[in-house]
Design an enzyme around this catalytic site. Structure first.
Site, short mmCIF file in Angstrom:
data_model
loop_
_atom_site.label_atom_id
_atom_site.label_comp_id
_atom_site.label_asym_id
_atom_site.label_seq_id
_atom_site.Cartn_x
_atom_site.Cartn_y
_atom_site.Cartn_z
CG ASP A 168 -8.70 -4.03 -2.58
OD1 ASP A 168 -10.22 -3.78 -2.80
OD2 ASP A 168 -7.39 -3.30 -3.34
CG HIS A 212 -2.11 1.05 1.02
ND1 HIS A 212 -2.67 2.30 1.03
CD2 HIS A 212 -2.89 0.73 0.62
CE1 HIS A 212 -2.99 2.43 0.61
NE2 HIS A 212 -4.01 1.83 0.61
N1 CMC Z 1 4.07 -7.21 -5.33
C1 CMC Z 1 5.33 -7.16 -5.37
N2 CMC Z 1 6.50 -6.01 -5.24
C2 CMC Z 1 5.40 -4.97 -4.74
C3 CMC Z 1 4.68 -5.34 -4.59
C4 CMC Z 1 3.60 -6.42 -4.84
N3 CMC Z 1 2.14 -6.08 -5.05
N4 CMC Z 1 3.50 -3.39 -4.06
C5 CMC Z 1 5.19 -3.39 -3.83
N5 CMC Z 1 6.14 -3.93 -4.35
C6 CMC Z 1 7.72 -3.85 -4.82
C7 CMC Z 1 7.98 -3.01 -5.26
O1 CMC Z 1 8.69 -3.56 -7.05
C8 CMC Z 1 9.22 -1.96 -4.84
O2 CMC Z 1 9.84 -2.45 -4.57
P1 CMC Z 1 11.68 -2.00 -4.59
O3 CMC Z 1 12.06 -1.35 -3.51
O4 CMC Z 1 12.89 -3.00 -4.98
O5 CMC Z 1 11.74 -1.68 -6.09
C9 CMC Z 1 8.69 -1.47 -2.77
O6 CMC Z 1 7.96 -3.06 -3.39
C10 CMC Z 1 8.16 -0.42 -3.32
O7 CMC Z 1 7.24 -0.16 -3.65
P2 CMC Z 1 6.34 1.12 -4.43
O8 CMC Z 1 5.32 0.78 -6.06
O9 CMC Z 1 7.49 2.56 -4.55
O10 CMC Z 1 4.97 1.20 -3.60
P3 CMC Z 1 3.86 1.45 -4.13
O11 CMC Z 1 3.76 2.29 -2.74
O12 CMC Z 1 4.28 2.94 -5.13
O13 CMC Z 1 3.07 1.32 -4.56
C11 CMC Z 1 1.06 0.48 -4.65
C12 CMC Z 1 2.00 1.06 -3.55
C13 CMC Z 1 -0.64 -0.08 -3.82
C14 CMC Z 1 0.61 0.67 -5.46
C15 CMC Z 1 1.57 -1.21 -4.93
O14 CMC Z 1 2.04 -1.68 -3.57
C16 CMC Z 1 0.77 -2.46 -5.76
O15 CMC Z 1 1.09 -1.97 -7.05
N6 CMC Z 1 -0.03 -3.55 -5.17
C17 CMC Z 1 -0.81 -4.48 -5.68
C18 CMC Z 1 -1.57 -3.73 -6.60
C19 CMC Z 1 -3.00 -3.91 -5.14
O16 CMC Z 1 -2.50 -4.60 -4.18
N7 CMC Z 1 -3.62 -2.53 -5.07
C20 CMC Z 1 -4.35 -2.11 -4.22
C21 CMC Z 1 -4.53 -1.06 -2.76
S1 CMC Z 1 -5.20 -1.55 -1.09
C22 CMC Z 1 -7.00 -0.24 -2.32
C23 CMC Z 1 -6.50 0.99 -2.21
O17 CMC Z 1 -6.56 1.69 -1.25
O18 CMC Z 1 -6.73 1.46 -3.92
#
Ligand code: CMC
Length: 432
Positions: A366, A308
């Protein structure tokens, strides 16, 4: 918002700016950078707005490190346990929990607006039978503007309130009809003897020729899902609603913009993506291969339902959803659901695996909501639609708060231009 008495100083060569630091009631202070360009000639750069407060708000507070989510100061666990979705909707919109009289009036008013104009039925026929229900929802909610446009005076409090009541009342009807249209089923009209959640289940699953029996455990679970998704501060879809609304656009058009933003798999589309991911893994034996793919950045595969932007320890909504998930599965007598078994196994592995622990990737709301909805017989394509039904209350409350903010002005982010410097036009005949 108040001045904290502190000042942040930014020095840039000869120039410097002393910027006021503002305090809210909870959460970190913010540096007010509004005078920064005038004093130094530079803007700030924050792609994804991860470190930027775009507004003040009294609606929702999140502390991602501590896993805290409050609506108007009330912890989400207490609301999910003790309140109904209608109480939460009233709270988000009006700032306080209703007393019995205000609650009864609010519920009656919402019920008064649940029907759709009969001409809206015609819109459904314009969509392909196999249209994604989010496409139908987005289009039909936008189309509500054409029914109420002339009647909306967003500078008038009563008119804003009426629009809020209308959209909260009508969105479940549109959502359920989107589902029925894609199945070729008769539209079921709203029933005013039922609660908001019960009525939604009835419009989804009743058949005109039979009496529909409400299962109270499922109705309570649906009510809880609605509460848990009702608002979540300045996320992508809410910010979209605010940005669209800041131009003075019609509120139905703004909610439609929010629905479009919610659709993506990184946001509201995640619960649908969780089920698709579980189906693609297929069997517990395939989990290690799948986890290896997730860790391999070049694969582009993510563990859906994990991680998240804000919660970095746990998602407080996920805990409640996990308990609700077990209640629903036990009520429905589902013991050996292969997808659920797979989800539980995946959860176990992921929360102990160094890759996920190091990056603070925990199951989010989710991860469980998809499993509950599937058990309730709601098709995967409707998951994000249901999220939109719940979030409409938050969106419209945030829209109202924004319009009512003194000195409200159009949202207009800046950019760091990295394109070509100025150059002269070359006629096509001279271009090589
Ligand atoms: N699976 C694998 N790796 C992940 C994931 C994941 N679901 N989420 C983040 N990472 C890794 C990412 O690759 C990065 O690694 P590194 O530091 O080595 O480059 C690190 O964790 C930080 O990730 P980020 O992309 O900077 O994190 P973010 O805050 O931009 O992304 C997110 C948040 C929710 C978009 C992401 O965690 C994601 O894509 N999750 C899966 C989709 C999901 O379940 N979304 C629902 C969110 S809850 C509903 C809502 O409130 O909208």
């Amino acid at each position: 918002m108040s001045e904290s008495g502190k000042t942040a100083t930014i020095s840039l060569g000869e120039k410097s700016a002393a910027l006021p630091v503002l305090s809210g009631t909870l959460g970190p202070d913010v540096v007010d950078i509004r005078k920064l360009p005038a004093q130094t000639g530079v803007f700030t750069f924050d792609p994804g707005y991860g470190e930027t407060a775009s507004c003040t708000s009294k609606i929702t507070f999140i502390d991602g490190e501590k896993g805290i989510l409050l609506h108007r100061g009330y912890p989400i666990a207490q609301l999910a346990e003790k309140a109904t979705f209608m109480e939460v909707a009233y709270l988000l919109l009006n700032g306080e929990l209703p007393d019995q009289k205000a609650y009864d009036t609010f519920v009656t008013d919402i019920k008064h607006h649940t029907l759709l104009h009969e001409q809206i039925r015609n819109f459904f026929n314009g969509f392909r039978r196999d249209a994604h229900p989010m496409a139908i929802l987005c289009g039909t909610v936008g189309a509500l503007s054409s029914f109420y446009h002339d009647g909306i005076d967003i500078s008038n409090a009563a008119s804003r309130n009426l629009s809020a009541m209308r959209i909260i009342a009508k969105i479940p009807t549109i959502a359920a009809w989107a589902y029925r249209y894609t199945r070729g089923d008769a539209f079921i009209y709203p029933r005013n003897d039922l609660s908001y959640a019960e009525n939604f289940l009835s419009m989804m699953f009743a058949v005109p020729s039979e009496q529909y029996k409400i299962n109270p455990v499922l109705a309570r679970a649906m009510d809880r899902i609605l509460i848990l998704h009702a608002d979540h501060e300045q996320n992508a879809s809410t910010s979209t609603v605010r940005l669209a609304g800041s131009t003075g656009a019609n509120p139905f058009a703004c909610i439609s913009a929010g629905i479009a933003a919610l659709w993506g798999p990184a946001h509201g589309g995640a619960n649908e993506a969780v089920l698709k991911m579980l189906a693609s893994i297929g069997h517990k034996d395939n989990i290690p291969d799948f986890i290896a793919k997730v860790k391999d950045k070049s694969s582009g595969v993510r563990l859906m339902g994990f991680g998240h932007r804000v919660y970095k320890n746990f998602d407080p909504r996920a805990k409640i959803m996990q308990a609700t998930c077990h209640e629903v599965l036990s009520e429905l007598g589902i013991k050996d659901d292969p997808l659920l078994d797979l989800a539980i196994e995946l959860e176990k592995i992921a929360i102990s695996d160094e890759y996920f622990v190091k990056r603070s990737l925990y199951p989010n709301v989710d991860f469980y909501s998809g499993i509950i909805l599937k058990a309730m017989g709601i098709p995967t394509s409707m998951f994000t639609v249901l999220f939109a039904v719940a979030r409409t209350t938050g969106w419209i409350s945030q829209w109202k708060e924004m319009i009512e903010e003194p000195g409200q002005r159009i949202g207009r982010p800046r950019q760091l231009y990295v394109g070509s410097p100025e150059r002269d036009f070359t006629p096509i005949s001279e271009r090589s």
